[in-house]
Design a protein around this motif. Sequence first.
Motif, PDB file in Angstrom:
ATOM      1  N   THR A   1      -1.930  11.953  17.444  1.00  0.00           N
ATOM      2  CA  THR A   1      -1.949  13.124  16.452  1.00  0.00           C
ATOM      3  C   THR A   1      -1.865  12.989  14.855  1.00  0.00           C
ATOM      4  OG1 THR A   1       0.433  13.315  17.148  1.00  0.00           O
ATOM      5  CG2 THR A   1      -1.090  14.943  18.149  1.00  0.00           C
ATOM      6  N   ARG A   2      -1.815  11.552  14.693  1.00  0.00           N
ATOM      7  CA  ARG A   2      -1.572  11.221  13.256  1.00  0.00           C
ATOM      8  C   ARG A   2      -2.951  11.132  12.449  1.00  0.00           C
ATOM      9  NH1 ARG A   2      -1.181   5.158  15.059  1.00  0.00           N
ATOM     10  NH2 ARG A   2      -3.144   4.419  14.851  1.00  0.00           N
ATOM     11  N   THR A   3      -2.593  11.778  11.141  1.00  0.00           N
ATOM     12  CA  THR A   3      -3.707  11.515  10.273  1.00  0.00           C
ATOM     13  C   THR A   3      -3.823  10.196   9.708  1.00  0.00           C
ATOM     14  OG1 THR A   3      -3.407  14.044   9.730  1.00  0.00           O
ATOM     15  CG2 THR A   3      -5.046  12.886   8.181  1.00  0.00           C
ATOM     16  N   ASN A   4      -2.524  10.056   9.137  1.00  0.00           N
ATOM     17  CA  ASN A   4      -2.367   8.528   8.710  1.00  0.00           C
ATOM     18  C   ASN A   4      -1.270   7.914   9.191  1.00  0.00           C
ATOM     19  OD1 ASN A   4      -4.486   8.102   6.473  1.00  0.00           O
ATOM     20  ND2 ASN A   4      -3.776  10.113   5.803  1.00  0.00           N
ATOM     21  N   LEU A   5      -1.055   6.486   9.301  1.00  0.00           N
ATOM     22  CA  LEU A   5      -0.001   6.064   9.758  1.00  0.00           C
ATOM     23  C   LEU A   5       0.816   5.674   8.304  1.00  0.00           C
ATOM     24  CD1 LEU A   5       0.444   3.195  12.367  1.00  0.00           C
ATOM     25  CD2 LEU A   5       1.210   2.692   9.949  1.00  0.00           C
ATOM     26  N   VAL A   6       1.985   5.754   8.352  1.00  0.00           N
ATOM     27  CA  VAL A   6       2.998   5.694   7.327  1.00  0.00           C
ATOM     28  C   VAL A   6       3.610   4.396   7.322  1.00  0.00           C
ATOM     29  CG1 VAL A   6       4.833   6.609   5.835  1.00  0.00           C
ATOM     30  CG2 VAL A   6       3.105   8.100   6.767  1.00  0.00           C
ATOM     31  N   PHE A   7       3.296   3.181   6.833  1.00  0.00           N
ATOM     32  CA  PHE A   7       3.808   1.891   7.086  1.00  0.00           C
ATOM     33  C   PHE A   7       5.113   1.480   6.157  1.00  0.00           C
ATOM     34  CE2 PHE A   7       3.987  -2.591   5.766  1.00  0.00           C
ATOM     35  CZ  PHE A   7       4.130  -3.233   7.209  1.00  0.00           C
ATOM     36  N   GLY A   8       5.118   2.150   5.015  1.00  0.00           N
ATOM     37  CA  GLY A   8       6.192   2.226   4.132  1.00  0.00           C
ATOM     38  C   GLY A   8       5.749   1.763   2.682  1.00  0.00           C
ATOM     39  N   VAL A   9       6.467   1.824   1.913  1.00  0.00           N
ATOM     40  CA  VAL A   9       6.041   1.626   0.321  1.00  0.00           C
ATOM     41  C   VAL A   9       7.224   0.765  -0.577  1.00  0.00           C
ATOM     42  CG1 VAL A   9       4.614   3.825  -0.260  1.00  0.00           C
ATOM     43  CG2 VAL A   9       7.261   3.847  -0.564  1.00  0.00           C
ATOM     44  N   GLY A  10       6.837   0.120  -1.567  1.00  0.00           N
ATOM     45  CA  GLY A  10       7.886  -0.617  -2.095  1.00  0.00           C
ATOM     46  C   GLY A  10       7.580  -1.967  -2.557  1.00  0.00           C
ATOM     47  N   ASN A  11       8.728  -2.627  -2.845  1.00  0.00           N
ATOM     48  CA  ASN A  11       8.589  -4.127  -3.270  1.00  0.00           C
ATOM     49  C   ASN A  11       8.723  -4.821  -1.868  1.00  0.00           C
ATOM     50  OD1 ASN A  11       9.344  -6.689  -3.685  1.00  0.00           O
ATOM     51  ND2 ASN A  11      10.328  -6.012  -5.959  1.00  0.00           N
ATOM     52  N   GLU A  12       7.862  -5.593  -1.554  1.00  0.00           N
ATOM     53  CA  GLU A  12       7.894  -6.388  -0.251  1.00  0.00           C
ATOM     54  C   GLU A  12       9.101  -7.479   0.007  1.00  0.00           C
ATOM     55  OE1 GLU A  12       3.942  -7.324   0.773  1.00  0.00           O
ATOM     56  OE2 GLU A  12       3.499  -5.095   1.444  1.00  0.00           O
ATOM     57  N   ASN A  13       9.530  -7.608  -1.521  1.00  0.00           N
ATOM     58  CA  ASN A  13      10.768  -8.609  -1.633  1.00  0.00           C
ATOM     59  C   ASN A  13      11.991  -8.094  -1.867  1.00  0.00           C
ATOM     60  OD1 ASN A  13       8.865 -11.038  -1.049  1.00  0.00           O
ATOM     61  ND2 ASN A  13       8.103 -10.304  -3.111  1.00  0.00           N
ATOM     62  N   ALA A  14      12.012  -6.653  -1.630  1.00  0.00           N
ATOM     63  CA  ALA A  14      13.384  -5.912  -2.055  1.00  0.00           C
ATOM     64  C   ALA A  14      14.521  -6.601  -1.360  1.00  0.00           C
ATOM     65  CB  ALA A  14      13.000  -4.689  -1.731  1.00  0.00           C
ATOM     66  N   GLU A  15      15.654  -6.382  -1.934  1.00  0.00           N
ATOM     67  CA  GLU A  15      16.973  -6.587  -1.463  1.00  0.00           C
ATOM     68  C   GLU A  15      17.582  -5.449  -0.712  1.00  0.00           C
ATOM     69  OE1 GLU A  15      18.778  -9.935  -4.315  1.00  0.00           O
ATOM     70  OE2 GLU A  15      18.391  -7.982  -5.192  1.00  0.00           O
ATOM     71  N   VAL A  16      17.106  -4.317  -1.203  1.00  0.00           N
ATOM     72  CA  VAL A  16      17.413  -2.961  -0.534  1.00  0.00           C
ATOM     73  C   VAL A  16      16.330  -2.189   0.207  1.00  0.00           C
ATOM     74  CG1 VAL A  16      18.777  -1.059  -1.121  1.00  0.00           C
ATOM     75  CG2 VAL A  16      18.919  -2.991  -2.520  1.00  0.00           C
ATOM     76  N   LEU A  17      16.582  -1.902   1.354  1.00  0.00           N
ATOM     77  CA  LEU A  17      15.570  -1.265   2.270  1.00  0.00           C
ATOM     78  C   LEU A  17      16.252   0.024   2.758  1.00  0.00           C
ATOM     79  CD1 LEU A  17      13.101  -1.124   4.158  1.00  0.00           C
ATOM     80  CD2 LEU A  17      14.675  -2.317   5.979  1.00  0.00           C
ATOM     81  N   PHE A  18      15.531   1.142   2.212  1.00  0.00           N
ATOM     82  CA  PHE A  18      15.731   2.458   2.917  1.00  0.00           C
ATOM     83  C   PHE A  18      14.892   2.985   4.118  1.00  0.00           C
ATOM     84  CE2 PHE A  18      18.474   4.333  -0.540  1.00  0.00           C
ATOM     85  CZ  PHE A  18      18.210   3.145  -1.549  1.00  0.00           C
TER      86      PHE A  18
END
Length: 192
Positions: free
Chosen positions: A23-40
């Motif tokens: 049922t997905r239109t798009n898969l939502v992988f994630g966004v941001g800095n791939e080397n981040a120290e903080v993940l939400f």
Amino acid sequence: MYSDWESLKKDCYNCHRCDLCNTRTNLVFGVGNENAEVLFVGEGPGANEDMQGKPFVGRSGQLLDKYLEYIDLYRDKNIYIANMVKCRPPENRDPSDKEMDCCIEWLREQTRLMRPKIIVCLGRISAQRLIGKDFKVTQQHGQFIEKGGILFMGTFHPAALLRNPNNKPLALDDFIALRDKIKETCVNTYEV
Ligand code: URA
């Protein structure tokens, strides 16, 4: 186990591990800095996220951005944002345990590559899955809990704050505590 983001993304975008792929239109992988120290980590994509393929782009995302900006965090700069499930649960229902079981390996792989120092759980669904099954956001929000070398903190989901604005000052306190913890434990977040 993946050693690079490109092959992880490629396989993830082809995921058919659970029925949400139908049922997905798009898969939502994630966004941001791939080397981040903080993940939400949020819950799962809603209608806007499903349309755009990016997490937290609707009203709750706008509120999240305000809290982030208040403590000098920006999704395209010094943090990363993902969800417990990468495809939209129909009718915006909570993702089921089975769906999260199917999806969590993608998040684990993202975490392995990123090696964050802090993971912030946005709302009950991710906090109960990543911190502890009895986690109560109203009672335990803002507390840092160390697990496997990573500090976890649960706070209010922005959509819950839109429904119940009385908790907004408490959420702001959590973000201020997060800023202090970042300054204490992270070396790059406020330097990039
Ligand atoms: N709510 C979530 O938990 N995640 C999103 O990406 C959007 C809304």
